[in-house]
Every structure is written in structure tokens, then in C-alpha cells.
Design an enzyme around this catalytic site. Structure first.
Site, short mmCIF file in Angstrom:
data_model
loop_
_atom_site.label_atom_id
_atom_site.label_comp_id
_atom_site.label_asym_id
_atom_site.label_seq_id
_atom_site.Cartn_x
_atom_site.Cartn_y
_atom_site.Cartn_z
N ASP A 113 -7.68 1.63 2.02
CA ASP A 113 -7.33 2.51 3.15
C ASP A 113 -8.23 3.71 3.40
O ASP A 113 -8.27 4.22 4.51
CB ASP A 113 -5.87 2.97 3.01
CG ASP A 113 -5.29 3.49 4.32
OD1 ASP A 113 -5.79 3.10 5.39
OD2 ASP A 113 -4.34 4.30 4.28
N HIS A 162 -5.93 9.75 -0.53
CA HIS A 162 -6.69 9.74 0.73
C HIS A 162 -5.95 10.34 1.93
O HIS A 162 -6.49 10.33 3.03
CB HIS A 162 -7.20 8.32 1.05
CG HIS A 162 -6.12 7.28 1.13
ND1 HIS A 162 -5.73 6.55 0.05
CD2 HIS A 162 -5.37 6.85 2.16
CE1 HIS A 162 -4.77 5.70 0.40
NE2 HIS A 162 -4.53 5.87 1.70
N HIS A 174 0.86 -1.19 0.00
CA HIS A 174 0.00 0.00 0.00
C HIS A 174 0.89 1.23 0.00
O HIS A 174 1.53 1.53 1.01
CB HIS A 174 -0.92 -0.01 1.22
CG HIS A 174 -1.75 1.23 1.32
ND1 HIS A 174 -2.65 1.58 0.35
CD2 HIS A 174 -1.79 2.22 2.23
CE1 HIS A 174 -3.21 2.74 0.67
NE2 HIS A 174 -2.71 3.15 1.81
N ASP A 212 1.12 5.04 -0.23
CA ASP A 212 0.44 6.34 -0.16
C ASP A 212 1.12 7.36 -1.06
O ASP A 212 2.34 7.54 -0.98
CB ASP A 212 0.44 6.86 1.28
CG ASP A 212 -0.46 6.05 2.17
OD1 ASP A 212 -1.63 5.84 1.78
OD2 ASP A 212 -0.01 5.61 3.25
ZN LIG Z 1 -3.08 4.93 2.82
#
Ligand SMILES: [Zn+2]
Ligand SMILES: *[C@@H]1O[C@H](CO)[C@@H](O)[C@H](O)[C@H]1NC(C)=O
Ligand SMILES: *[C@@H]1O[C@H](CO)[C@@H](O)[C@H](O)[C@H]1NC(C)=O
Ligand SMILES: *[C@@H]1O[C@H](CO)[C@@H](O)[C@H](O)[C@H]1NC(C)=O
Ligand SMILES: *[C@@H]1O[C@H](CO)[C@@H](O)[C@H](O)[C@H]1NC(C)=O
Ligand SMILES: *[C@@H]1O[C@H](CO)[C@@H](O)[C@H](O)[C@H]1NC(C)=O
Ligand SMILES: *[C@@H]1O[C@H](CO)[C@@H](O)[C@H](O)[C@H]1NC(C)=O
Length: 934
Positions: free
Chosen positions: A144, A377, A20, A22
Site C-alpha cells: 500500500d 504508511h 491489509h 492499517d
Molecule cells: Zn494501507
């Protein structure tokens, strides 16, 4: 084809290796890519992609999914042909699979659908351009984001996705679903589209997006690897296998079929992919005893509400980020408009230039990518560290100034106006290289700050309307209105002199502006704008003399009233109580509705934790210390003043709640809504109290706990206080647990009357008592909510004493049946308001035909229920057009009806030859895709 289908009578555990990544959070997107600023977090996406590709190559049975194209596309550019060929092979063979495929994994609470669609399109088209249709992501992966919006499900369905998986949902909701075997459902994303157009298979991940306990094999994890040498003392194969099988069975109990998924990875994992793959290989080798299993259910249940608000434990509602960083949220919304304008003008210019291919300038991709990153996000959500938030804003600024404004200047001036297209080719290449610009775009028109207009005696305003229908808009321009001057505004195309009004700069504006600029008035006039086009106005300032006295521009005077105040126009009259200083009642003159409306600015004290829970208010979490907010005004009294004089265009009332909270309430001539401009900040925290500032409206509307909020600016959902449609709620936070995202509008109503408030950016909102509604406009906190960002949300702003934010609410008070047609159109005008650049003197050679002074690029303006969502040119030189019906099914008797529009000659002077219908993400022909039917 390379997917293991499993066996019918066994429990099939699908091991899904993933990372994941970001697109900015604790570090900026660049820092994450390279692995810089490593004292904050050790994470380097380049190494992840390097080692994953290597590990996939050495063993054809290994699989990996990758999500964020913002990272992948960078990495791809850095690879040599050999590596690129190898990656293509891995993709073709289904060993490396792209899922979601957006530029980022966008937030769902603070994003606008226009920006979601664009960011998905940017990523999805990159994948198609790079790998062809085989790489088209089938599964959306929102593991997420902190809550999930119904509109997002609808958009994904329309993008051709077969399913969606995510990780975060309310803890009570999850418990209920595990019990009722509703971890997988069909989500009905739209109340307006025909099923199954907006239906989406939705799976909730058992462990968020992490592996089951004990099975984290990343180089940075603490779990033991599988130690399988039978001669060794530490051999743990039996233990690991037993644990795994028990985890699988535990998980399977919550699911209806004999297929379950385990997410094997987490934040920024796989930077040494070998550690993971080696252990997963062993795990799969030893867990060969999959157990018999019987399918019990064959039907999926259907969900038609959404997954807001999200709480991961009692008292922990992730409803603060609906408002966190209101300045950034506003800038993201504004930048969306610049990107659309840039797309539109590029398209028209390209068509005129006759250029066929390779039209997309790499420069406009700068803004497109900055917007894609900003939808992440932790970006528009306001949940990144401060230096990362600064980086997001800087990217948008660079995109806007280097691209949108320069494109506008060069294309409009040189390409569209003057040469009728003949020189567009050169102009486009100059945009691609370094465009220079004489055109002034003032960033701070919102605080009446523009040196150019303030200091010029004569200039032109070119007002561009990005909507495909004609509108009339009031323009406000900062000027020096020292008494000896008069102002003349001429609409160049007709030569008509327009009615003007001077409004003195307010105390609030002066206090926000501090020592910058000293325009003492705003010059107001009404600009009539053609559909998808511009109109030009010359603005001249003269020294007044005896001869031109008749040109006198009325200038209001601000006074403190001695009695109650009423301002009114043709549609509304708004009454203020002199004693309280607050709005008191509103009358809708046409419908005769008159109700009390008390509006106040208040603040909740952000919790620093208490006996019930240690949870503090922070960037993610909203947790007031008490349900009763404090008044922003010290003694509960608001200083009231009003603009007096002849005021032919606008009437204004000023409210000062305190040194850091102001409002202006405006009624413009001929405009059917009430404008409320709020200015909040620097929020004082010297008292060590974090503050969450709200604007609250109290009326006698019998709303009875129900209220309505939009999803991502499109369809509207019904909300009810202390209630969730799919489980029996145990409410632990009477305020925060009733907050919902408001991206564009919130309303309350009874059988007859509706009060609607539209916003200019995303905010949190609620209705906590019958007849009331509130919106959180700003927040500044000293605590930390322990959800990862590890910084208090204490924006200090450019002067170091606290961020000041100014924004607008637009009010409509009308009958229930006539409200939608107003809020739909106003909502459209709000996110696509005109662009107003200025130019010294006149651009125009007087020999030019008047034709050039006002121009619409569209042949037939679109009907009001159709929004031109996208008019852009693709890399390959095709036009990408999106038309949107902007009324929901039951919004309005007339305007909700289906409409037929002709694409023929949509853009002036061009003929449509071939039309292909694409998926919403623009990455595949619609008729080539068959979504799975459930
Ligand atoms: Zn995230
Ligand atoms: C690294 O992170 C820290 C802490 O957030 C921040 O203050 C600093 O500016 C960052 N460094 C750079 C080069 O961005
Ligand atoms: C400004 O405009 C003038 C005349 O139109 C032009 O000659 C000059 O190059 C422009 N300057 C810049 C910085 O673009
Ligand atoms: C509601 O939640 C609180 C906090 O977890 C808990 O103490 C209480 O027992 C719950 N009430 C019910 C009725 O479940
Ligand atoms: C918040 O910001 C102010 C500067 O405006 C600073 O003085 C204060 O220490 C900060 N507080 C926290 C808890 O970060
Ligand atoms: C005014 O607009 C600019 C540009 O969008 C923004 O950066 C700034 O925060 C706004 N000012 C206020 C006080 O909201
Ligand atoms: C997707 O890629 C294929 C192969 O490169 C191409 O033929 C097709 O036109 C692309 N589709 C779209 C919608 O761009």
C-alpha cells in the site's frame, strides 16, 4: 515445504488470501483492533484473526498470510494456551505465513532508515521469539505505501528477504512494464554494496492488492458468491470459471513465467473469514483446467533507480504527503533520537548492573512500539484523519516522557553517576514500575519556552551526546535576561567558565509562544561533548553588581539596518539585500567560492480542480493551481533585522515575510554551515485559498535540470526534471510531477560548485529550473484529494487558528569534491543531536570524583565514517549493535574507504566474549540464511 510448487507446463495461479490492516488511518490503531468508531469504517482486526485461525484449522489445504505484528502481537497476548498452540501448529505447517513481519507496513517516503530498521526489528524479533526460525518472513510486502524507495529495497535485502511485492507504482510505469514484461525485476538497492548484497527480487501486483474484478468474496463485498448447486436457476459456476480464466490469462500476459499471483483480500477483510475461504475453495475446485503455457524468458532485468514519485492517473501525483503534517514528521524524527538514547543508556546500565536476563523493561517497549506504529504508511506520511494523527503524537509523547526521559534520569543519576552500577538493579526495577523524575525536559525549547530554566537562579544542564564521536554543540537555554542579571556557565569537570552570549527572543518566537512563558533571552554557549557520553554545565544567574561587572554577558540588540547586511564567521559570509530583505549571496571563505544565492519563501495555491482534471490538492496529492508561486510577503518585500553588538558566539539575521512566515539565518563561531530556521503558520485560509509553502533557493549554479535527493536519510539518487530513467514520461504536472522525498538532504551542483540543503525532518523537494532548489515546509488545504482520508488537510493546531511549525535547514556551499564529507557528518549530527535535560542545583556531591562529571561510555570513539546506529539490549539480555559506514562509495576519496573497527571493549569496562553476526533485522544469524539467488 508446504508450498504448492505448481506444474512446469501450465499456468500456475497462486491464490494468496490476505488482509491489509492499517496500523491507524481513518481510525486509531486501538479502534481498528477492537472495531470501535464503526460509523467511520467497519473494521475490527481482532475478528479477522479470530475467524482466520478458525477457518485455517478446519481445512488443512487453506492458507493465509499475515503482515502487521503490531496487531498480531496484541491478539496473541489475548489468546489462551490452546489457541496459541493451534496457531503455532498452523505456522509450523506453513498454513499461516507471516510476511514482511514489521511492526507496521512502513511508509517509504517520510521515514528515516534508523526508524525503519527498528520497526522491522521489533516485529521480526517478536516472530522469532514467539514461533522460532520457521516463522521468519522471506517476502517483504509493501502493498500500500505510495511510492517505493531504493533504500528500502537495500534494507530488505540486508534483512535477508528473498523478494518484495508491492501494489502502487506510476500508472505510466505500470503500462510500460506490462508491455515489456517487467512486472518482476531485480532491484539493485545500493550503489555502494557489492551485488547481490542489496539486490532484491521485486514483483509488482497486477491489481494493487485487490482481487481481480468480480472475485471479492468478503462479507462486505458486492460480488456474487459462487452458486454451484446444479439444480438451481442462479448457478453461476460456468460464468465464474470463465471470468477467472480470462482474468488469469490477461494477467499472465504481463509476466515472464508461468507463475502468477492473485491477491485475494483487501483493507480489513476476512473479519468473517468463512465467506472468503468457502468461495475460494469452490473456485479452486472448479477452475481445474489450467492451461498449457510456455516459459519464454529466463533472465530478469535489473532496476537501479526507485519508484518515486507515484501518480495513479494524470495530474494525480502523490507528492503532497512528502510534507503533510510537518509537526508530526518533526516529532517522529525527534522521538527516534530519544529511543536511541534510551537504548544506549539502558545498555550501559544493564552491563554495569551485571544483570543477565530479562532486562528489557516493558516500559521502553512502549516507546519502541509507538515508534513502530508511527512509521506506518498513514502515520508519519501525514495521511490519517486528524484524531488519528493526534493519537500517533500522543503515543510518542507517552513513550518519550514515561520512558525515555525517566530512563535517562534514573539511569544517569542513580545508576551511572553515583553508585558505579551497584544499585542499577534496583533502579532498573524502579524504571519498570513508576519512575519519578526531578529532571526537567522541556518540550518547547524550540520556541524558547522552559519555565524551569527561565525561573531558576542556578541549575545544571547535563548534555548527552548519542554519537560515538566527540562533538561540540551550541546549546541555547531560555532565560530571563532582565538587564540587572549576569550569567555564568561553568563546565563542571574543568571548572572553566565558558564564553556566553545572550540572544534576545525574536518577534517570531514571541508570536509563536503567545501567552506561554516569558523568557526574554536565550543563553548560548558551546558544549564540548565526549563520544557517547555526557558533559555537565552549571548555569548561574547573579544580580550584577560593581564587583562582578567583568562577568558581564554580552547581549546583542536587534536593529533594522540602513544598508545591506553581511554576517560572517571563519567559513562563510552571507549577504542580505536591504531593499528586498532577502539573502543575496554566499561566500565560502576557505574555497573562495562566491555566488549569488537568493532565498525566498513562497506558496503555491492548492488546486480545487480545474478543466484539465478534477483532482484537488490534499493530504496525499500535491497539485498547485499554477506553477507560479506567490510571495509569502505581501508586497514582495521582507522585513529585515539583524543582531548587533559584540556577539562572540552567534550572528543572526531576522526576516519577517508576513505575520505567519519568519526566518532566522545564523552563523555560529567555528561552525561550518549556515543555519536557516523557518517558522510558518498559522497559514491563513480565510481567503479560501489552500497554501503550500516552500523555501526556494536560486543560484547561478549550472545544474541543468539535475538535482540529488537522499533515500530515507542514506544513499543519494540523481533526479532530473521531467524525466524518468525507465520510461518516456508524459508529464502532466510540471511542479508536483517533479517533487521527490527529501528525508535529510537535497543538492544541486555543476562541475565545480555544490549547494546542499539538509533538513531536520522529511519534506518534499525539487529543482524546477537550473540553479534553483526548493523544499516544501508546510501546507494547509481546504479541498480533499479523494484518496480515502476524506478530510481536508487543515491542521488547526492547539489554538485552533492553524498549526505553526518551526524547523531548520542547514546550508553548505562548497566544491563538489569536499561537500560529501560535510553533509554526511552534519546529517549524522542532525538526527542524533544532543539531549539537554536540566536539574535543579547540582546533582553532584562535591566529594564525587571529577570522573563522574564527564563521561564517555565508549573506549575508542569511532572514526567519522562509522555511525553507531544501534546499541541496545534485547529481551534475552544480549547486546544488539549496529555499526554503519555512512559514506557512499563515491562520496569522498578518503572517507568512503572501508574501515576496520574493533568491537573489543566497544563499551568501557566490558569485554566482548561472543559475537554473532545477524541479519539487519536482528532475527536470525546471518550465516544460517541463504537468500535465493536470481
Ligand atoms: Zn494501507
Ligand atoms: C471517531 O472518528 C471521528 C471522525 O474522524 C472523530 O472525530 C472522533 O474523535 C473519533 N472518535 C474517537 C473516540 O476517537
Ligand atoms: C527529587 O530529588 C530529591 C533529592 O535528590 C529526592 O529526595 C526526591 O525524591 C526527588 N523527587 C522526585 C519527585 O523524584
Ligand atoms: C499525456 O497525457 C495526457 C493526459 O492523460 C494526454 O491527454 C496526452 O495525450 C498524453 N500525451 C502523450 C504524448 O501521450
Ligand atoms: C479549516 O480550519 C478552520 C479553523 O482554523 C476552520 O474555520 C475552517 O472551516 C476549516 N476549513 C475546512 C475546509 O475544513
Ligand atoms: C516544538 O517542539 C515540540 C516537541 O517536539 C513540537 O510538538 C512542536 O510542534 C514544536 N513547535 C513548533 C512551532 O514547531
Ligand atoms: C530465534 O529463535 C530461536 C528459537 O526460539 C532462538 O534459538 C534464536 O536464538 C533466535 N534468534 C535470534 C537471533 O534471536
Amino acid at each position: 515445504q508446504s508450498c504448492n510448487q505448481g506444474e512446469a507446463d501450465k499456468l500456475n495461479v497462486h491464490i494468496v488470501p490476505h488482509t491489509h490492516d492499517d496500523v491507524g488511518w481513518l481510525k486509531t490503531v486501538d479502534q481498528y483492533y477492537y472495531g470501535a468508531n464503526s460509523s467511520i469504517a467497519w473494521a475490527g482486526v481482532q475478528y479477522i484473526l479470530d475467524t482466520v485461525v478458525q477457518q485455517l484449522s478446519v481445512d488443512p489445504t487453506r492458507r493465509f498470510i499475515y503482515v502487521e505484528v503490531a496487531f498480531f502481537s496484541r491478539w496473541w497476548r489475548e489468546q489462551n494456551t490452546e489457541v496459541q498452540q493451534e496457531v503455532k501448529r498452523l505456522v509450523q505447517e506453513g498454513r499461516l505465513e507471516f510476511i514482511l513481519g514489521g511492526w507496521s507496513m512502513n511508509d517509504e517516503a517520510a521515514t528515516h532508515y534508523n526508524a525503519i530498521i527498528d520497526q522491522m526489528t521489533l516485529g521480526l524479533r517478536f516472530l522469532n521469539d514467539t514461533f522460532g526460525p520457521c516463522a521468519r518472513p522471506r517476502v517483504a510486502w509493501q502493498i500500500d505505501p505510495f511510492g517505493h524507495s531504493r533504500e528500502q529495497a537495500s534494507l530488505f535485502a540486508q534483512m535477508g528477504f528473498d523478494g518484495l511485492f508491492f501494489g502502487r507504482l506510476d500508472y505510466q510505469d505500470k503500462e510500460t512494464r506490462e508491455m515489456k514484461l517487467k512486472m518482476e525485476e531485480i532491484w539493485r538497492g545500493s550503489q555502494s554494496l557489492h551485488h547481490p548484497e542489496a539486490d532484491l527480487f521485486t514483483g509488482l501486483n497486477e491489481n494493487g492488492y485487490n482481487p481481480p474484478a468480480g472475485f471479492c468474496f468478503d462479507a462486505y463485498c458486492k460480488d456474487d458468491p459462487i452458486m454451484d448447486d446444479p439444480t438451481l436457476e442462479d448457478n453461476n459456476v460456468k460464468q465464474k470459471v470463465d471470468d477467472f480464466i480470462s482474468a488469469a490469462h490477461k494477467q499472465a500476459k504481463h509476466f515472464r513465467t508461468n507463475h502468477i499471483m492473485m491477491t485475494m483480500g483487501s483493507d480489513f477483510q476476512y473479519s468473517n473469514a468463512k465467506a472468503w475461504f468457502k468461495n475460494l475453495d469452490k473456485l479452486m475446485k472448479y477452475v481445474n483446467s489450467a492451461v498449457r503455457y510456455k516459459n519464454c524468458f529466463f533472465l530478469w532485468s535489473v532496476k537501479s533507480d526507485d519508484f518515486f514519485p507515484y501518480a495513479d492517473a494524470p495530474h494525480q501525483f502523490w507528492t503532497g504527503y512528502f510534507t503533510s503534517r510537518p509537526g508530526l514528521k518533526g516529532y517522529v524524527r525527534e522521538s527516534n533520537k530519544y529511543l536511541q538514547v534510551c537504548n544506549q543508556l539502558e545498555t550501559v546500565a544493564h552491563l554495569r548492573s551485571g544483570m543477565k536476563s530479562n532486562l528489557r523493561t516493558s516500559k521502553s517497549n512502549v516507546l519502541r512500539a509507538a515508534m513502530g506504529v508511527a512509521q506506518h504508511h498513514d502515520a508519519v506520511s501525514g495521511t490519517s484523519k486528524q484524531h488519528v494523527a493526534n493519537d500517533y503524537a500522543k503515543r510518542l509523547y507517552i513513550g518519550n516522557h514515561r520512558v525515555a526521559f525517566k530512563t535517562f534520569y534514573n539511569l544517569v543519576k542513580n545508576c551511572l553517576f553515583l553508585q558505579g552500577g551497584r544499585h542499577c538493579k534496583d533502579v532498573i526495577s524502579s524504571v519498570i514500575t513508576e519512575g519519578s523524575s526531578n529532571l526537567t525536559f522541556c518540550d518547547y525549547m524550540n520556541i524558547t519556552l522552559c519555565d524551569f530554566t527561565q525561573n531558576s537562579n542556578r541549575f545544571t544542564a547535563v548534555v548527552y551526546n548519542p554519537l560515538a564521536r566527540a562533538v561540540s554543540k551550541y546549546i541555547r537555554i531560555p532565560v530571563d535576561c532582565t538587564p540587572s542579571y549576569i550569567f555564568v556557565v561553568i563546565e563542571l569537570v574543568t571548572g572553566a567558565r565558558l564564553t556566553t552570549q545572550l540572544v534576545p527572543v525574536s518577534e517570531a518566537t514571541e508570536s509563536v509562544r503567545r501567552n506561554r512563558g516569558n523568557a526574554n533571552c536565550e543563553l548560548v554557549f558551546l558544549a564540548k561533548l565526549p563520544a557517547l557520553g555526557y558533559n555537565s554545565f552549571s548555569i548561574e544567574k547573579y544580580k550584577s553588581s560593581a564587583t562582578n561587572k567583568r562577568l558581564f554577558t554580552p547581549k546583542g540588540k536587534v536593529v533594522n539596518p540602513s544598508d545591506d547586511i553581511t554576517i560572517s564567521n571563519e567559513f562563510y559570509s552571507v549577504n542580505f539585500n536591504r531593499n528586498s530583505g532577502l539573502m543575496d549571496s554566499i561566500v565560502n571563505i576557505e574555497s573562495g567560492i562566491k555566488i549569488p544565492v537568493h532565498q525566498d519563501m513562497l506558496w503555491y495555491n492548492g488546486s480545487m480542480g480545474n478543466n484539465a482534471s478534477k483532482q484537488q490538492s490534499g493530504a496525499y496529492i500535491f497539485r498547485p493551481n499554477s506553477s507560479t508561486p506567490f510571495h509569502c510577503s505581501n508586497d514582495g518585500k521582507v522585513k529585515l533585522s539583524v543582531l548587533t553588538g559584540s556577539n562572540p558566539l552567534v550572528q543572526e539575521v531576522y526576516q519577517k515575510f508576513s505575520d505567519w512566515a519568519y526566518q532566522v539565518v545564523r552563523l555560529y563561531k567555528g561552525i561550518k554551515h549556515i543555519e536557516v530556521e523557518w517558522t510558518v503558520g498559522p497559514i491563513p485560509v480565510k481567503d479560501q485559498w489552500g497554501k503550500e509553502v516552500i523555501s526556494r533557493y536560486e543560484t547561478n549554479i549550472d545544474s541543468n535540470g539535475y538535482f540529488y535527493t537522499d533515500a530515507n536519510g542514506r544513499e543519494v539518487l540523481e533526479r532530473k526534471k521531467n524525466y524518468r530513467p525507465t520510461w518516456k514520461l508524459n508529464q502532466t504536472e510540471p511542479v508536483a510531477g517533479n517533487y521527490y522525498p527529501v528525508n535529510s538532504r537535497i543538492y544541486i551542483r555543476d562541475a565545480h560548485v555544490q549547494l546542499t540543503v539538509l533538513t531536520d525532518r522529511s519534506q518534499g523537494g525539487s529543482s524546477l529550473s537550473s540553479g534553483a532548489l526548493e523544499l516544501m515546509v508546510h501546507r494547509r488545504l481546504l479541498g480533499e484529494d479523494s484518496k480515502g482520508v476524506a478530510e481536508p488537510l487543515n491542521e488547526t493546531g492547539q489554538f485552533g487558528d492553524g498549526l505553526i511549525t518551526r524547523g531548520k535547514h542547514w546550508l553548505l556551499l562548497d566544491t563538489v569534491t569536499s561537500s560529501a564529507k560535510q553533509h554526511r557528518l552534519l546529517g549524522e549530527e542532525a538526527f542524533m543531536s544532543p539531549l539537554v535535560p536540566h536539574q535543579a542545583d547540582s546533582w553532584f556531591n562535591l566529594d564525587l570524583a571529577l570522573f563522574f562529571l564527564i563521561q564517555s561510555f565508549i573506549v575508542n570513539p569511532l572514526p567519522p565514517n562509522i555511525h553507531l546506529l544501534t546499541l541496545a539490549t534485547t529481551n534475552s539480555g544480549e547486546l544488539l549493535v549496529r555499526l554503519e559506514h555512512q559514506f557512499a562509495k563515491h562520496d569522498d576519496d578518503v572517507l568512503s574507504q572501508p574501515v576496520t573497527v574493533s568491537l573489543k571493549g566497544l563499551i568501557k569496562n566490558f569485554e566482548v566474549k561472543i559475537v554473532d553476526e545477524l541479519l539487519l533485522g536482528g532475527n536470525a544469524l546471518k550465516n544460517t540464511i541463504n537468500r535465493l539467488q536470481w
